[in-house]
Design an enzyme around this catalytic site. Sequence first.
Site, PDB file in Angstrom:
ATOM      1  N   ARG A 246       0.868  -1.176   0.000  1.00 57.50           N
ATOM      2  CA  ARG A 246       0.000   0.000   0.000  1.00 57.50           C
ATOM      3  C   ARG A 246       0.903   1.224   0.000  1.00 57.50           C
ATOM      4  O   ARG A 246       1.956   1.236   0.657  1.00 57.50           O
ATOM      5  CB  ARG A 246      -0.919   0.026   1.228  1.00 57.50           C
ATOM      6  CG  ARG A 246      -2.101  -0.918   1.149  1.00 57.50           C
ATOM      7  CD  ARG A 246      -3.116  -0.492   0.070  1.00 57.50           C
ATOM      8  NE  ARG A 246      -4.272  -1.377  -0.032  1.00 57.50           N
ATOM      9  CZ  ARG A 246      -4.366  -2.416  -0.876  1.00 57.50           C
ATOM     10  NH1 ARG A 246      -3.383  -2.704  -1.705  1.00 57.50           N
ATOM     11  NH2 ARG A 246      -5.468  -3.149  -0.904  1.00 57.50           N
ATOM     12  N   GLU A 275      -2.963   7.616  -3.811  1.00 57.54           N
ATOM     13  CA  GLU A 275      -3.471   6.996  -5.021  1.00 57.54           C
ATOM     14  C   GLU A 275      -4.876   7.486  -5.358  1.00 57.54           C
ATOM     15  O   GLU A 275      -5.710   7.565  -4.448  1.00 57.54           O
ATOM     16  CB  GLU A 275      -3.507   5.481  -4.734  1.00 57.54           C
ATOM     17  CG  GLU A 275      -3.474   4.613  -5.916  1.00 57.54           C
ATOM     18  CD  GLU A 275      -3.226   3.159  -5.496  1.00 57.54           C
ATOM     19  OE1 GLU A 275      -2.258   2.887  -4.767  1.00 57.54           O
ATOM     20  OE2 GLU A 275      -4.031   2.329  -5.909  1.00 57.54           O
ATOM     21  N   HIS A 293      -1.314   0.251 -10.062  1.00 52.44           N
ATOM     22  CA  HIS A 293      -1.925  -0.746  -9.169  1.00 52.44           C
ATOM     23  C   HIS A 293      -2.426  -1.958  -9.981  1.00 52.44           C
ATOM     24  O   HIS A 293      -3.618  -2.259  -9.989  1.00 52.44           O
ATOM     25  CB  HIS A 293      -3.061  -0.115  -8.352  1.00 52.44           C
ATOM     26  CG  HIS A 293      -3.334  -0.853  -7.069  1.00 52.44           C
ATOM     27  ND1 HIS A 293      -3.653  -0.216  -5.891  1.00 52.44           N
ATOM     28  CD2 HIS A 293      -3.362  -2.190  -6.775  1.00 52.44           C
ATOM     29  CE1 HIS A 293      -3.853  -1.117  -4.935  1.00 52.44           C
ATOM     30  NE2 HIS A 293      -3.684  -2.318  -5.456  1.00 52.44           N
TER      31      HIS A 293
HETATM   32  N1  LIG Z   1      -0.608  -4.214  -5.499  1.00 47.86           N
HETATM   33  C1  LIG Z   1      -1.699  -4.961  -5.442  1.00 47.86           C
HETATM   34  O1  LIG Z   1      -2.482  -5.026  -6.385  1.00 47.86           O
HETATM   35  C2  LIG Z   1      -1.977  -5.762  -4.233  1.00 47.86           C
HETATM   36  C3  LIG Z   1      -1.549  -5.377  -2.997  1.00 47.86           C
HETATM   37  N2  LIG Z   1      -1.819  -6.150  -1.904  1.00 47.86           N
HETATM   38  C4  LIG Z   1      -1.347  -5.722  -0.588  1.00 47.86           C
HETATM   39  O2  LIG Z   1      -0.492  -6.733  -0.064  1.00 47.86           O
HETATM   40  C5  LIG Z   1      -0.784  -6.888   1.322  1.00 47.86           C
HETATM   41  C6  LIG Z   1      -0.289  -8.214   1.815  1.00 47.86           C
HETATM   42  O3  LIG Z   1      -1.125  -9.254   1.377  1.00 47.86           O
HETATM   43  P1  LIG Z   1      -0.946 -10.755   1.929  1.00 47.86           P
HETATM   44  O4  LIG Z   1       0.450 -11.200   1.722  1.00 47.86           O
HETATM   45  O5  LIG Z   1      -2.042 -11.565   1.390  1.00 47.86           O
HETATM   46  O6  LIG Z   1      -1.177 -10.496   3.483  1.00 47.86           O
HETATM   47  P2  LIG Z   1      -0.688 -11.391   4.705  1.00 47.86           P
HETATM   48  O7  LIG Z   1      -1.526 -10.979   5.857  1.00 47.86           O
HETATM   49  O8  LIG Z   1      -0.632 -12.831   4.318  1.00 47.86           O
HETATM   50  O9  LIG Z   1       0.829 -10.913   4.932  1.00 47.86           O
HETATM   51  C7  LIG Z   1       1.190  -9.737   5.556  1.00 47.86           C
HETATM   52  C8  LIG Z   1       2.456 -10.012   6.374  1.00 47.86           C
HETATM   53  O10 LIG Z   1       2.919  -8.770   6.892  1.00 47.86           O
HETATM   54  C9  LIG Z   1       3.260  -8.979   8.267  1.00 47.86           C
HETATM   55  N3  LIG Z   1       3.149  -7.721   8.969  1.00 47.86           N
HETATM   56  C10 LIG Z   1       2.022  -7.056   9.301  1.00 47.86           C
HETATM   57  N4  LIG Z   1       2.328  -5.910   9.939  1.00 47.86           N
HETATM   58  C11 LIG Z   1       3.673  -5.847   9.998  1.00 47.86           C
HETATM   59  C12 LIG Z   1       4.590  -4.913  10.527  1.00 47.86           C
HETATM   60  N5  LIG Z   1       4.178  -3.806  11.133  1.00 47.86           N
HETATM   61  N6  LIG Z   1       5.910  -5.183  10.407  1.00 47.86           N
HETATM   62  C13 LIG Z   1       6.355  -6.308   9.812  1.00 47.86           C
HETATM   63  N7  LIG Z   1       5.510  -7.234   9.295  1.00 47.86           N
HETATM   64  C14 LIG Z   1       4.204  -7.012   9.383  1.00 47.86           C
HETATM   65  C15 LIG Z   1       2.281 -10.035   8.762  1.00 47.86           C
HETATM   66  O11 LIG Z   1       2.776 -10.691   9.926  1.00 47.86           O
HETATM   67  C16 LIG Z   1       2.215 -10.954   7.556  1.00 47.86           C
HETATM   68  O12 LIG Z   1       3.225 -11.932   7.592  1.00 47.86           O
HETATM   69  C17 LIG Z   1      -2.292  -6.665   1.387  1.00 47.86           C
HETATM   70  O13 LIG Z   1      -2.713  -6.312   2.691  1.00 47.86           O
HETATM   71  C18 LIG Z   1      -2.511  -5.559   0.386  1.00 47.86           C
HETATM   72  O14 LIG Z   1      -2.435  -4.299   1.004  1.00 47.86           O
HETATM   73  C19 LIG Z   1      -2.504  -7.317  -2.021  1.00 47.86           C
HETATM   74  C20 LIG Z   1      -2.958  -7.736  -3.228  1.00 47.86           C
HETATM   75  C21 LIG Z   1      -2.770  -6.974  -4.433  1.00 47.86           C
HETATM   76  O1  LIG Z   2      -6.390  -7.173  -3.138  1.00 50.27           O
HETATM   77  C1  LIG Z   2      -5.866  -6.076  -2.870  1.00 50.27           C
HETATM   78  O2  LIG Z   2      -5.596  -5.725  -1.711  1.00 50.27           O
HETATM   79  C2  LIG Z   2      -5.532  -5.133  -3.944  1.00 50.27           C
HETATM   80  O3  LIG Z   2      -4.763  -4.240  -3.760  1.00 50.27           O
HETATM   81  C3  LIG Z   2      -6.150  -5.262  -5.281  1.00 50.27           C
HETATM   82  O4  LIG Z   2      -6.182  -6.510  -5.733  1.00 50.27           O
END
Ligand SMILES: NC(=O)C1=CN([C@@H]2O[C@H](COP(=O)(O)OP(=O)(O)OC[C@H]3O[C@@H](n4cnc5c(N)ncnc54)[C@H](O)[C@@H]3O)[C@@H](O)[C@H]2O)C=CC1
Ligand SMILES: O=C(O)C(=O)CO
Length: 326
Positions: A246, A275, A293
């Site tokens: 993000r 954004e 994005h």
């Molecule tokens: N660019 C895009 O289109 C996309 C972006 N995202 C972003 O990616 C993020 C991660 O997705 P997932 O891997 O599925 O989530 P997840 O919950 O599996 O992984 C997040 C990791 O970050 C760690 N974490 C949380 N807070 C932390 C901190 N303060 N310091 C260090 N580590 C910390 C957690 O322990 C976890 O291991 C989503 O929340 C979303 O914002 C997700 C999908 C698409």
């Molecule tokens: O899934 C998310 O969090 C995104 O950023 C868009 O897929």
Amino acid sequence: MTATTRARANPPRVLIARPMPAAVRARAEELFDVEWRDSNAPMSDAEMRSALALYDGIMPTLGDRFSAEIFAEFGRPRCRILANFGVGYNHIDVEAARGHGVTVTNTPGAVTDATADVAMTLMLMSARRAGEGERLVRAGLWTGWHPTQMLGLHVSGKTVGIIGMGRIGQAIARRCHYGFGMNVLYANRSAKTVDFPAQQLPLHELAAQADVVIVAVPGGPDTHHMIGADVFGAMQPHAHFINIARGDVVDEAALIVALQQGQIAGAGLDVYEFEPKVPEALRQLENVTLLPHLGTAAEEVRSDMGLMALNNLQAFFAGETPANAV
Ligand SMILES: NC(=O)C1=CN([C@@H]2O[C@H](COP(=O)(O)OP(=O)(O)OC[C@H]3O[C@@H](n4cnc5c(N)ncnc54)[C@H](O)[C@@H]3O)[C@@H](O)[C@H]2O)C=CC1
Ligand SMILES: O=C(O)C(=O)CO
């Protein structure tokens, strides 16, 4: 009675906040009394308030800021579930939703590989100066191959530092380790058991050792500006910084300074602090790759995300705990 037949007999009213892929449209129509919002713009405050009052469930997405203020005028709104389309739900105040009896769900897993792929795209584009090279060719300014033309960072065998070793972080790590023979470092707020070689380090040590730093933590108050001038200052001048998480996890102004002053070699960004606004200063820089994005932007991925959100709605209205309650 199955969830489907119960839904058909007395279908809940559901608002879907954006136009969706065909597979999602078809399934939603089978399950619910659906209202389709036909705009791709985020919902306004007034729209969010009236949706909470008028529908049993809403499928919101990124940009629909369901803040505490939006819930504040309701004791218990008619809407009992926000089935977010997307894994990141930092645009929803989950505590406030819970306080007003509203369940929040998301779409983990469906997004993982596609987002990891875009992290790799950005890593290679930034390290190998692909955006800069493409602009050169398009501008008609390329004068031909020569041995010292546009030399970038060779990533094979180098060290990647992944901040946030969750689903996407691990998918990136596997690609880096198995695909590129990279040494994997990671920073995570808790210890992780992973099935590939990787070393956990404090954030600043990771920043100092990595040739490529990739951010994959969730957004929200806990991670706001966790990457700032101190982290860029710790990075090596030849290193690249990638953000697919993000935008506001990063102090964008500090990143611009780091890129302008050559504290780091380059950056690849899929997300931005404000954004879809991308600062002019960032757009002027040659050493940054800017994507709009695109992490999950593939037909089957967006269909899977929508179908997962519909499954969460269906389970909820069947009286079950949705698989992806957050
Ligand atoms: N660019 C895009 O289109 C996309 C972006 N995202 C972003 O990616 C993020 C991660 O997705 P997932 O891997 O599925 O989530 P997840 O919950 O599996 O992984 C997040 C990791 O970050 C760690 N974490 C949380 N807070 C932390 C901190 N303060 N310091 C260090 N580590 C910390 C957690 O322990 C976890 O291991 C989503 O929340 C979303 O914002 C997700 C999908 C698409
Ligand atoms: O899934 C998310 O969090 C995104 O950023 C868009 O897929």
